[in-house]
Design a protein around this motif. Structure first.
Motif, short mmCIF file in Angstrom:
data_model
loop_
_atom_site.label_atom_id
_atom_site.label_comp_id
_atom_site.label_asym_id
_atom_site.label_seq_id
_atom_site.Cartn_x
_atom_site.Cartn_y
_atom_site.Cartn_z
N ASP A 25 50.41 3.43 70.31
CA ASP A 25 51.07 2.13 70.16
C ASP A 25 50.37 1.27 69.11
N ALA A 26 50.91 0.09 68.86
CA ALA A 26 50.40 -0.80 67.81
C ALA A 26 49.10 -1.50 68.20
N ARG A 27 48.60 -1.24 69.40
CA ARG A 27 47.31 -1.79 69.82
C ARG A 27 46.22 -0.72 69.76
N GLY A 28 46.59 0.51 69.38
CA GLY A 28 45.62 1.59 69.29
C GLY A 28 45.43 2.34 70.59
N ASP A 29 46.36 2.19 71.53
CA ASP A 29 46.28 2.90 72.81
C ASP A 29 47.12 4.17 72.75
N TRP A 30 46.59 5.23 73.36
CA TRP A 30 47.28 6.52 73.46
C TRP A 30 48.07 6.58 74.76
N TYR A 31 49.24 7.21 74.71
CA TYR A 31 50.08 7.37 75.89
C TYR A 31 50.56 8.80 76.02
N GLY A 77 43.17 22.34 70.79
CA GLY A 77 42.91 23.78 70.79
C GLY A 77 43.86 24.43 69.81
N PRO A 78 44.57 25.48 70.23
CA PRO A 78 45.48 26.15 69.31
C PRO A 78 46.83 25.45 69.15
N GLN A 79 47.08 24.41 69.93
CA GLN A 79 48.39 23.75 69.89
C GLN A 79 48.33 22.44 69.12
N ARG A 80 49.27 22.29 68.21
CA ARG A 80 49.43 21.06 67.45
C ARG A 80 50.40 20.16 68.22
N VAL A 81 49.90 18.98 68.64
CA VAL A 81 50.70 18.04 69.42
C VAL A 81 51.08 16.88 68.50
N TYR A 82 52.34 16.92 68.02
CA TYR A 82 52.83 15.85 67.14
C TYR A 82 53.07 14.60 67.95
N LEU A 83 52.71 13.46 67.37
CA LEU A 83 52.82 12.25 68.16
C LEU A 83 53.77 11.24 67.57
N GLN A 84 54.23 10.38 68.44
CA GLN A 84 55.10 9.28 68.06
C GLN A 84 54.23 8.06 67.78
N LEU A 85 54.60 7.33 66.74
CA LEU A 85 53.86 6.13 66.34
C LEU A 85 54.73 4.91 66.54
N GLU A 86 54.19 3.88 67.15
CA GLU A 86 54.93 2.63 67.26
C GLU A 86 55.02 1.94 65.90
N ALA A 87 53.93 1.97 65.14
CA ALA A 87 53.92 1.24 63.87
C ALA A 87 53.33 2.05 62.72
N GLU A 166 60.35 0.03 55.14
CA GLU A 166 59.92 0.65 53.88
C GLU A 166 58.52 1.28 53.97
N MET A 167 57.74 0.89 54.96
CA MET A 167 56.35 1.32 55.03
C MET A 167 56.16 2.81 55.24
N PRO A 168 56.87 3.45 56.19
CA PRO A 168 56.66 4.88 56.37
C PRO A 168 56.93 5.71 55.10
N VAL A 169 57.93 5.33 54.35
CA VAL A 169 58.24 6.05 53.11
C VAL A 169 57.16 5.80 52.08
N ARG A 170 56.80 4.55 51.89
CA ARG A 170 55.81 4.20 50.87
C ARG A 170 54.45 4.82 51.15
N PHE A 171 54.06 4.88 52.43
CA PHE A 171 52.73 5.38 52.79
C PHE A 171 52.75 6.78 53.41
N ASN A 172 53.88 7.46 53.29
CA ASN A 172 54.04 8.86 53.68
C ASN A 172 53.57 9.15 55.11
N TYR A 173 54.22 8.50 56.07
CA TYR A 173 53.98 8.85 57.46
C TYR A 173 55.29 8.83 58.22
N CYS A 174 55.33 9.57 59.30
CA CYS A 174 56.54 9.73 60.11
C CYS A 174 56.31 9.11 61.48
N LEU A 175 57.24 8.23 61.89
CA LEU A 175 57.11 7.57 63.19
C LEU A 175 57.42 8.50 64.36
N ASN A 176 58.34 9.44 64.18
CA ASN A 176 58.77 10.28 65.28
C ASN A 176 59.08 11.69 64.78
N PRO A 177 58.04 12.51 64.55
CA PRO A 177 58.28 13.87 64.05
C PRO A 177 59.14 14.69 65.01
#
Length: 183
Positions: A25-31, A77-87, A166-177
């Motif tokens: 989330d936008a406060r730096g907490d993992w869920y 470990g051997p598994q890649r866990v893609y995460l969702q980003l709030e911001a 515009e931010m995810p495109v400009r800074f090359n990140y994905c909010l919800n892979p």
């Protein structure tokens, strides 16, 4: 990345990727977001179970990376866990040291790393402050906006306006892979 994680990748190279089970989330907490939580609604409207175990958070931080498409993941470990980003992929705390002209500002990511350089700053349409640093791009936690406002008032940062969309495109990140559909 931890050596034990590298060893697991070599031992089990074909473990399928995981999507939707971890979020930042936008406060730096993992869920954690199990099937029930995912079915209840999208992140961040339905967050899930906040991770509070310090050793687990430290493990996630050490093994937090991104791929070439800007999708951020935790290599579990051997598994890649893609995460969702709030911001953003990084969430920054701002710490003010001293007062007046002698005031200095330290910027620390939610992973515990200190930024050495702040390249640029932006405000979005919601009044959130974003920083492009040597660590990467991130949002300033709402809890640290007093110190961040002091930095802006002192002329340390001069934020420009940019729509959040515009931010995810400009800074090359994905909010919800999402998984790539196989042909």
């Amino acid at each position: 990345m931890d050596d034990i994680v590298k060893a697991a990748l070599k031992k089990w190279p074909n473990v399928p990727d995981c999507y939707g089970w971890l979020a930042l989330d936008a406060r730096g907490d993992w869920y954690m977001r199990d099937d029930r939580i995912q079915a209840a609604g999208p992140f961040p409207q339905v967050k899930g179970s906040r991770i509070t175990h310090d050793k687990l958070k430290e493990f996630i931080h050490r093994n937090y990376e991104h791929d070439e498409q800007g999708a951020w993941f935790f290599q579990n470990g051997p598994q890649r866990v893609y995460l969702q980003l709030e911001a953003t992929p990084l969430v920054f705390g701002v710490h003010k040291h001293g007062e007046g002209e002698r005031a200095r500002f330290a910027v620390e990511s939610h992973t515990g790393k200190l930024a050495q350089e702040i390249r640029c700053s932006w405000l979005d349409e919601h009044g959130r402050l974003f920083l492009d640093t040597d660590l990467g791009f991130g949002v300033v936690r709402s809890l640290d906006m007093d110190a961040a406002a002091d930095a802006v008032e002192a002329g340390v940062w001069a934020p420009e306006e940019m729509p959040f969309a515009e931010m995810p495109v400009r800074f090359n990140y994905c909010l919800n892979p999402q998984p790539v559909a196989k042909a």
